[in-house]
Write an enzyme that holds these catalytic residues in place. Structure first.
Site, PDB file in Angstrom:
ATOM      1  CG  PHE A 190     -27.065 -20.306   4.329  1.00 23.42           C
ATOM      2  CD1 PHE A 190     -26.529 -19.890   3.053  1.00 23.42           C
ATOM      3  CD2 PHE A 190     -27.613 -19.125   5.219  1.00 23.42           C
ATOM      4  CE1 PHE A 190     -26.374 -18.555   2.394  1.00 23.42           C
ATOM      5  CE2 PHE A 190     -27.189 -17.818   4.481  1.00 23.42           C
ATOM      6  CZ  PHE A 190     -26.682 -17.675   3.449  1.00 23.42           C
ATOM      7  CG  ASP A 201     -33.404 -22.641   5.170  1.00 28.29           C
ATOM      8  OD1 ASP A 201     -33.828 -22.267   4.461  1.00 28.29           O
ATOM      9  OD2 ASP A 201     -32.322 -21.933   5.874  1.00 28.29           O
ATOM     10  NE  ARG A 238     -25.157 -20.370  -5.248  1.00 29.00           N
ATOM     11  CZ  ARG A 238     -25.741 -19.829  -4.257  1.00 29.00           C
ATOM     12  NH1 ARG A 238     -26.167 -20.544  -3.417  1.00 29.00           N
ATOM     13  NH2 ARG A 238     -25.971 -18.466  -4.313  1.00 29.00           N
ATOM     14  CE  LYS A 263     -31.193 -17.497  -0.852  1.00 28.51           C
ATOM     15  NZ  LYS A 263     -30.877 -17.991   0.370  1.00 28.51           N
TER      16      LYS A 263
END
Ligand SMILES: *Cc1c(COP(=O)(O)O)cnc(C)c1O
Length: 393
Positions: free
Chosen positions: A125, A197, A352, A223
């Site tokens: 990311f 992460d 996604r 998330k």
């Protein structure tokens, strides 16, 4: 359109089905974007109402003690800990992943001073790479040098020159899952410290930070933990590193005695030294409430439901979202959203589908695939209205 009996039977046998009613989701929407912004747990609204009305509104500044606002970063950290395989006193909620990575990277480099290389993968990311680049700029390359390699070249580059390995467990684009245990062990055998992460794995997969002997980790509150937009992130520091750990954002909340107002910094005890400034209580209370959805939840059940949904080529090697690439990926994403299937797009061409087992039924997935089939077969995505881009994609 009714789902086939086999799909209905899967929902009937689903031991997580009751969780869906704990979320507030709009009608006629199949939300496949819980991996970018988790949906709203119903318990958040009363918690925020109480915070605003009774605590902030009535008890004012006394709330820091009376309602334990001051302890929320630790209390929320302890709620997250069992969900990521961490024993107590190793996790704290604060800041964003980006800010926490800055603290951890600097602290880890200080623990491994004879080396300077931070190894990461090119398709990590971007914020993870940007933070390493910023730190390298600040400290100079002799102290911090980012080496980005392709995921397939990570192992070959994991040698005695590397100070810190910085990896995201589940790749944000492809959904590919790293083997945390194997990679951490290999890194340690070369004297390399590891920062994981967990943005796309915490709340979606079982994670065993302690068992895997992980050094450091960061993760996301908004998330899979459904803490709301801009929810605090969390940071994990293994107990064994805490006594010697020094992080550079030495703000007063990480001080040993913040309310002594001393002129010189003294590190707080253990994980509390990872704090910098005043916690965002509004966001923290939302995250605290949202985490109650995970009470008594077995993360292995969550993972199993996710794995049984579809037949990927190798389910052990991916996280909880599926990524498909298509030249018209952006337009297909927009067409899906307009048809009530909320997915997201990641440049240059990736769609996604975030499969969050707590809010989705098997029939939802079936419906979503029907809609996708229609959009592809009829080429509905070719309409010009699906080409327009907004600031956040
Ligand atoms: C979402 C995400 C982040 C977010 O970082 P913030 O600083 O909290 O905005 C970081 N890393 C990964 C891998 C992510 O998916």
């Amino acid at each position: 359109m009714n789902a086939p009996d086999a799909v209905i039977a899967l929902d009937a046998a689903d031991r997580l089905a009751h969780k869906r009613s704990e979320f507030s989701l709009p009608d006629n929407t199949i939300y496949l974007d819980g991996n970018s912004l988790g949906p709203l747990p119903k318990c958040v609204k009363p918690a925020i109402d109480e915070l605003v009305t009774d605590q902030w509104g009535a008890d004012l500044i006394h709330s820091w003690n009376r309602h334990q606002w001051i302890d929320l970063p630790s209390l929320v950290g302890e709620k997250i800990a069992p969900l990521i395989g961490a024993a107590p006193n190793q996790v704290i909620a604060c800041d964003s992943i980006s800010v926490n990575l800055f603290k951890l990277l600097a602290a880890a480099l200080k623990l491994n001073t004879s080396r300077s290389i931070v190894l990461s993968q090119t398709d990590n990311f971007p914020t993870d790479l940007y933070i390493a680049q910023g730190l390298s700029d600040l400290l100079g390359e002799q102290h911090c040098q980012l080496k980005q390699v392709a995921g397939s070249d990570l192992i070959a580059n994991l040698d005695e020159s590397v100070a810190v390995l910085l990896l995201t467990e589940v790749n944000f684009r492809t959904g590919e899952l790293h083997d945390m245990r194997v990679i951490t062990e290999l890194a340690h055998s070369k004297g390399v410290l590891v920062i994981w992460d967990l943005a796309h794995s915490a709340g979606a997969l079982p994670i065993e930070l302690d068992q895997c002997q992980v050094d450091f980790a960061v993760g996301c509150g908004y998330k899979y933990f459904n803490g709301g937009p801009g929810a605090p992130a969390f940071v994990y520091v293994s107990q064994r590193h805490q006594p010697s750990l020094q992080q550079p954002l030495s703000g007063w909340m990480g001080h040993k005695a913040p309310f002594n107002f001393e002129p010189n910094y003294r590190q707080g005890k253990g994980i509390t030294r990872l704090l910098s400034g005043t916690p965002n209580i509004l966001s923290m209370v939302a995250l605290d409430a949202a985490l109650t959805v995970f009470d008594q939840l077995n993360m292995h059940h969550v993972r199993l439901k996710d794995l049984n949904l579809l037949s990927p080529s190798d389910p052990q090697r991916r996280g909880s979202h599926l990524a498909y690439s298509h030249d018209d990926g952006f337009a297909i994403t927009q067409a899906l959203i307009e048809h009530g299937v909320v997915v997201d797009f990641r440049a240059p061409n990736i769609i996604r589908f975030g499969l969050t087992p707590l809010t989705l039924s098997y029939q939802d997935i079936w419906q979503a695939t029907q809609i996708l089939t229609l959009i592809m077969r009829e080429k509905l995505y070719c309409q010009p209205k699906y080409q327009r881009r907004q600031k956040v994609t």
